[in-house]
Design a protein around this motif. Structure first.
Motif, PDB file in Angstrom:
ATOM      1  N   THR A  49       0.813  -1.229   0.000  1.00 18.41           N
ATOM      2  CA  THR A  49       0.000   0.000   0.000  1.00 18.41           C
ATOM      3  C   THR A  49       0.841   1.271   0.000  1.00 18.41           C
ATOM      4  OG1 THR A  49      -0.136  -0.051   2.427  1.00 18.41           O
ATOM      5  CG2 THR A  49      -1.926  -1.107   1.200  1.00 18.41           C
ATOM      6  N   MET A  50       2.137   1.166   0.249  1.00 14.35           N
ATOM      7  CA  MET A  50       2.959   2.366   0.414  1.00 14.35           C
ATOM      8  C   MET A  50       2.934   3.273  -0.815  1.00 14.35           C
ATOM      9  SD  MET A  50       6.876   0.931   0.139  1.00 14.35           S
ATOM     10  CE  MET A  50       7.518   0.213  -1.386  1.00 14.35           C
ATOM     11  N   ARG A  51       2.743   2.692  -1.990  1.00 16.53           N
ATOM     12  CA  ARG A  51       2.777   3.481  -3.214  1.00 16.53           C
ATOM     13  C   ARG A  51       1.397   3.936  -3.669  1.00 16.53           C
ATOM     14  NH1 ARG A  51       0.764   0.112  -6.866  1.00 16.53           N
ATOM     15  NH2 ARG A  51       1.175   1.598  -8.551  1.00 16.53           N
ATOM     16  N   THR A  52       0.339   3.431  -3.048  1.00 15.89           N
ATOM     17  CA  THR A  52      -0.999   3.678  -3.555  1.00 15.89           C
ATOM     18  C   THR A  52      -1.360   5.158  -3.616  1.00 15.89           C
ATOM     19  OG1 THR A  52      -1.830   3.245  -1.323  1.00 15.89           O
ATOM     20  CG2 THR A  52      -1.940   1.437  -2.902  1.00 15.89           C
ATOM     21  N   ILE A  53      -1.037   5.897  -2.558  1.00 19.51           N
ATOM     22  CA  ILE A  53      -1.316   7.328  -2.526  1.00 19.51           C
ATOM     23  C   ILE A  53      -0.017   8.133  -2.525  1.00 19.51           C
ATOM     24  CG2 ILE A  53      -2.416   9.211  -1.259  1.00 19.51           C
ATOM     25  CD1 ILE A  53      -4.390   7.265  -2.426  1.00 19.51           C
ATOM     26  N   SER A  54       0.941   7.725  -1.702  1.00 20.17           N
ATOM     27  CA  SER A  54       2.153   8.519  -1.506  1.00 20.17           C
ATOM     28  C   SER A  54       3.000   8.624  -2.760  1.00 20.17           C
ATOM     29  CB  SER A  54       2.991   7.931  -0.362  1.00 20.17           C
ATOM     30  OG  SER A  54       3.360   6.600  -0.648  1.00 20.17           O
ATOM     31  N   GLU A  55       3.117   7.527  -3.533  1.00 20.58           N
ATOM     32  CA  GLU A  55       3.937   7.579  -4.736  1.00 20.58           C
ATOM     33  C   GLU A  55       3.321   8.498  -5.782  1.00 20.58           C
ATOM     34  OE1 GLU A  55       6.489   4.193  -6.578  1.00 20.58           O
ATOM     35  OE2 GLU A  55       4.528   4.096  -7.542  1.00 20.58           O
ATOM     36  N   MET A  83      -3.324   2.057   3.958  1.00 21.38           N
ATOM     37  CA  MET A  83      -3.882   3.144   3.163  1.00 21.38           C
ATOM     38  C   MET A  83      -3.858   4.453   3.937  1.00 21.38           C
ATOM     39  SD  MET A  83      -4.656   1.848   0.223  1.00 21.38           S
ATOM     40  CE  MET A  83      -5.571   3.249  -0.421  1.00 21.38           C
ATOM     41  N   VAL A  84      -4.143   4.376   5.241  1.00 20.10           N
ATOM     42  CA  VAL A  84      -4.061   5.582   6.073  1.00 20.10           C
ATOM     43  C   VAL A  84      -2.638   6.119   6.073  1.00 20.10           C
ATOM     44  CG1 VAL A  84      -4.273   6.471   8.426  1.00 20.10           C
ATOM     45  CG2 VAL A  84      -6.000   4.900   7.531  1.00 20.10           C
ATOM     46  N   ALA A  85      -1.660   5.222   6.246  1.00 18.43           N
ATOM     47  CA  ALA A  85      -0.256   5.639   6.265  1.00 18.43           C
ATOM     48  C   ALA A  85       0.161   6.242   4.934  1.00 18.43           C
ATOM     49  CB  ALA A  85       0.630   4.442   6.607  1.00 18.43           C
ATOM     50  N   SER A  86      -0.295   5.639   3.832  1.00 19.01           N
ATOM     51  CA  SER A  86       0.054   6.146   2.507  1.00 19.01           C
ATOM     52  C   SER A  86      -0.580   7.511   2.252  1.00 19.01           C
ATOM     53  CB  SER A  86      -0.394   5.148   1.439  1.00 19.01           C
ATOM     54  OG  SER A  86       0.057   5.522   0.160  1.00 19.01           O
TER      55      SER A  86
END
Length: 249
Positions: A73-79, A156-159
């Motif tokens: 999930t790390m790339r889902t929003i942050s990337e 998802m929250v973290a991202s």
């Protein structure tokens, strides 16, 4: 929900085309294979005990649960935020809920494929003449998918909170550890803080809800609702964070 299907298909396709995801998938499958062989040898051939070991009682199982969802999930929003694509996505005719839900469901489907190797091992043993308890295994698999969905929602929250994928993975890892450790450590504290943490821990005890229902082969709807409710709450939190970004974009 506007745009959900497109987001889901795009994210799922991206996962299966990402080298990191395949590395994680192969590593997890190999680790699961090692676990089932070790459990069978250590238990003297107790098939059902070996599959319980794979689906909830082993440290390796929880290591996978804690680490894999944040890495996926790390790339889902942050990337997308780091690359400037998030602003384009948020200004498209797609609802924030569709963005979060579509990306989250894609990760859960990927992890479901990963845990599907467990029934394959069961089928292998069936062909070799040793029949596992298929009902218990099915519930164990369902439990693994629900735990994956919960930890992925925290990811998802973290991202959504970070614009750096590595920081998002680290935050997701910390969130998942806290979710597991809080119920264990709450009882050691006294006073008002201890009582408050104990009350919260009772509502967040992932391990107990998994072991008392899914791993015993007896499905309790209250345990299913527990995982779905907390997953929904964390996805709602991620959506609100993304909405905040939309307001400032």
């Amino acid at each position: 929900m506007s745009g959900f299907r497109a987001i889901f298909q795009r994210e799922l396709t991206g996962l299966f085309l990402t080298p990191l995801a395949w590395v994680l998938l192969v590593a997890a499958i190999c680790l699961n294979g090692f676990m089932v062989v070790a459990a069978l040898m250590g238990s003297g051939g107790d098939v059902d005990g070996a599959f319980n070991y794979m689906l909830g009682t082993s440290g390796a199982y929880w290591m996978l649960m804690i680490s894999l969802p944040p890495l996926l999930t790390m790339r889902t929003i942050s990337e997308e935020s780091k690359g400037g694509q998030l602003e384009f996505l948020l200004t498209a005719p797609v609802t924030d809920g569709a963005v979060i839900l579509g990306k989250h469901l894609a990760v859960v489907v990927f992890l479901s494929v990963l845990w599907a190797v467990v029934p394959i091992y069961g089928l292998t043993l069936e062909l070799l003449g040793v029949s596992p308890d298929w009902g218990q295994m099915a519930l164990g698999y369902l439990g693994a998918v629900l735990v994956s969905a919960l930890f992925s929602a925290l990811g998802m929250v973290a991202s959504a909170l970070s614009s750096t994928p590595l920081l998002a993975a680290f935050l997701g890892f910390i969130f998942n550890i806290a979710l597991l450790v809080l119920p264990m450590g709450a009882g050691s504290l006294g006073g008002t803080v201890g009582r408050a943490l104990n009350a919260l821990a009772g509502k967040l005890d992932v391990l107990t809800h998994l072991q008392l229902s899914f791993m015993r082969g007896a499905l309790d709807s209250a345990d299913v609702i527990f995982f779905l409710a907390w997953t929904g709450l964390f996805l709602f939190a991620a959506t609100r964070i993304v909405e905040g970004r939309r307001m400032w974009s």
